[in-house]
Design a protein around this motif. Sequence first.
Motif, short mmCIF file in Angstrom:
data_model
loop_
_atom_site.label_atom_id
_atom_site.label_comp_id
_atom_site.label_asym_id
_atom_site.label_seq_id
_atom_site.Cartn_x
_atom_site.Cartn_y
_atom_site.Cartn_z
N LEU A 1 -43.25 53.07 -22.80
CA LEU A 1 -44.32 53.64 -23.61
C LEU A 1 -44.53 52.74 -24.81
CD1 LEU A 1 -43.71 57.49 -24.05
CD2 LEU A 1 -45.29 56.37 -22.47
N VAL A 2 -45.77 52.39 -25.10
CA VAL A 2 -46.07 51.79 -26.39
C VAL A 2 -46.83 52.84 -27.20
CG1 VAL A 2 -46.05 49.42 -25.56
CG2 VAL A 2 -48.20 50.63 -25.70
N VAL A 3 -46.40 53.00 -28.43
CA VAL A 3 -46.91 54.08 -29.27
C VAL A 3 -47.31 53.51 -30.63
CG1 VAL A 3 -46.32 56.26 -30.42
CG2 VAL A 3 -45.36 55.74 -28.16
N ARG A 4 -48.47 53.91 -31.10
CA ARG A 4 -48.79 53.68 -32.50
C ARG A 4 -48.93 55.04 -33.18
NH1 ARG A 4 -54.00 52.31 -36.11
NH2 ARG A 4 -52.80 52.56 -38.01
N LEU A 5 -48.16 55.24 -34.25
CA LEU A 5 -48.35 56.41 -35.10
C LEU A 5 -49.20 55.99 -36.29
CD1 LEU A 5 -44.87 58.20 -35.25
CD2 LEU A 5 -46.75 58.56 -33.63
N LYS A 6 -50.19 56.80 -36.59
CA LYS A 6 -51.10 56.49 -37.70
C LYS A 6 -50.60 57.11 -39.01
CE LYS A 6 -55.07 55.74 -34.71
NZ LYS A 6 -56.42 56.20 -34.33
N GLU B 1 -48.57 60.69 -40.16
CA GLU B 1 -47.79 61.31 -39.08
C GLU B 1 -46.32 61.22 -39.47
OE1 GLU B 1 -48.38 62.47 -35.51
OE2 GLU B 1 -50.00 63.10 -36.84
N ASP B 2 -45.55 62.24 -39.13
CA ASP B 2 -44.11 62.15 -39.39
C ASP B 2 -43.44 61.28 -38.33
OD1 ASP B 2 -41.55 62.94 -40.64
OD2 ASP B 2 -41.22 63.87 -38.68
N ALA C 1 -43.86 64.20 -30.45
CA ALA C 1 -45.18 64.62 -29.95
C ALA C 1 -45.77 63.57 -29.01
CB ALA C 1 -46.12 64.89 -31.12
N ALA C 2 -45.59 62.30 -29.37
CA ALA C 2 -46.12 61.22 -28.52
C ALA C 2 -45.47 61.27 -27.14
CB ALA C 2 -45.87 59.86 -29.18
N GLU D 1 -46.75 64.28 -25.17
CA GLU D 1 -48.11 64.03 -24.67
C GLU D 1 -48.10 63.11 -23.44
OE1 GLU D 1 -49.88 64.67 -29.12
OE2 GLU D 1 -49.76 62.65 -28.30
N ALA D 2 -47.07 62.26 -23.36
CA ALA D 2 -46.97 61.34 -22.22
C ALA D 2 -46.12 61.94 -21.10
CB ALA D 2 -46.38 60.01 -22.68
N GLY D 3 -45.64 63.15 -21.30
CA GLY D 3 -44.81 63.80 -20.28
C GLY D 3 -43.42 63.20 -20.18
N VAL D 4 -42.92 62.67 -21.30
CA VAL D 4 -41.63 61.98 -21.30
C VAL D 4 -40.61 62.80 -22.12
CG1 VAL D 4 -40.42 59.96 -22.23
CG2 VAL D 4 -42.57 59.67 -20.99
N LEU E 1 -44.21 51.06 -31.88
CA LEU E 1 -42.99 51.49 -31.21
C LEU E 1 -43.04 51.15 -29.73
CD1 LEU E 1 -40.35 53.30 -31.43
CD2 LEU E 1 -41.83 55.22 -30.80
N ARG F 1 -54.24 60.74 -33.71
CA ARG F 1 -53.26 60.29 -34.71
C ARG F 1 -52.07 59.59 -34.07
NH1 ARG F 1 -55.68 58.98 -38.29
NH2 ARG F 1 -53.99 59.08 -39.79
N VAL G 1 -51.34 57.16 -30.75
CA VAL G 1 -51.90 56.44 -29.61
C VAL G 1 -50.74 56.10 -28.68
CG1 VAL G 1 -53.27 54.48 -28.85
CG2 VAL G 1 -53.68 55.50 -31.11
N ARG H 1 -49.55 54.73 -24.86
CA ARG H 1 -49.94 54.03 -23.63
C ARG H 1 -48.69 53.87 -22.75
NH1 ARG H 1 -53.98 55.52 -25.38
NH2 ARG H 1 -55.83 54.36 -26.02
#
Lengths: 119, 174
Positions: free
Chosen positions: A13-18, A21-22, A29-30, A33-36, A113, B14, B16, B18
């Motif tokens: 998974l590559v994740v960007r938190l904006k 965000e905590d 949460a990320a 949302e990805a089912g992981v 991340l 908020r 993203v 992938r």
Amino acid sequence: MSTVTPFETAGTLVVRLKPNEDLVTGVEAACREAGVARALVRSGVGSLVDAALSYGEGKRVDVTGPGIEILTLIGEIRDGEAHLTGTIADQEANIFGGRFVPDANPICITLELVLEVVA
Amino acid sequence: MRTLKQPGPVSQPRRVVRKGALGGRLHVTLTDGDLLEGLRDALTGAGVDRAGIKLLGGTLDGFWYMTGMVDPTGARVATYGEPTVLEGPVTLVSGDAILGAGPEGEPLVHCHAVLVDGDGKLHGGHVVPGKAPVGLVTAVATVTEGVGFEVGRDDETNYAIFQATGFRATGAAP
């Protein structure tokens, strides 16, 4: 007692938190949302508005930013819960380490991340 | 938890996320050159252009780094201060880095690291490109396939920064 668990990878998974965000609950949460539910932190680069790290028995250090650099990020997502430790640098380049406290580490500019998903 | 108002409009989502395949894990040893250029060249030479990197430690012959500060111009919430310059030898404790694509699609490494200077004092921050001469550094790269980071304009923060790109994770918010 020890527990050894071999694991197979199930991708990345590559994740960007904006901003705002905590760090901890945002990573949780990320993943949700990805089912992981299980993943390993392979790299994390970013910054925090303020930081809170726990250590010892119930102790906690609060560091005021903004622009606190996340220097290293280590840990895993276990049963959907993020266990994240690492090091940070404040505006005066003082270094702190410990466990990131949930709901107390708002992202300043970004978190980049990379996670390896555990099958 | 304190939050800050960014200069630009709040963009959605908020988070993203992938999801991609694991394109392998690569162990990297650098024995000379610049840290960021060395990581970039070693990985791109191995055909890799997207990866998360964990620095496993090592030695450097000097090190420039930057830490954050409030942006006095107000154009951004935070910016970098003047670099701190360490003379070598410097011990690299660890660090995290991302290999992605820069503004023109060129390979780019973004790296933060923790170090100890010759007096035993801890340092750490954003690694200044071209200013971390390697003695010996090892690292592990986790290669992300079909997903990764690419520099894109970010109006919210008023920076051009790494954006997560590639296939959308199943079930993720649009």
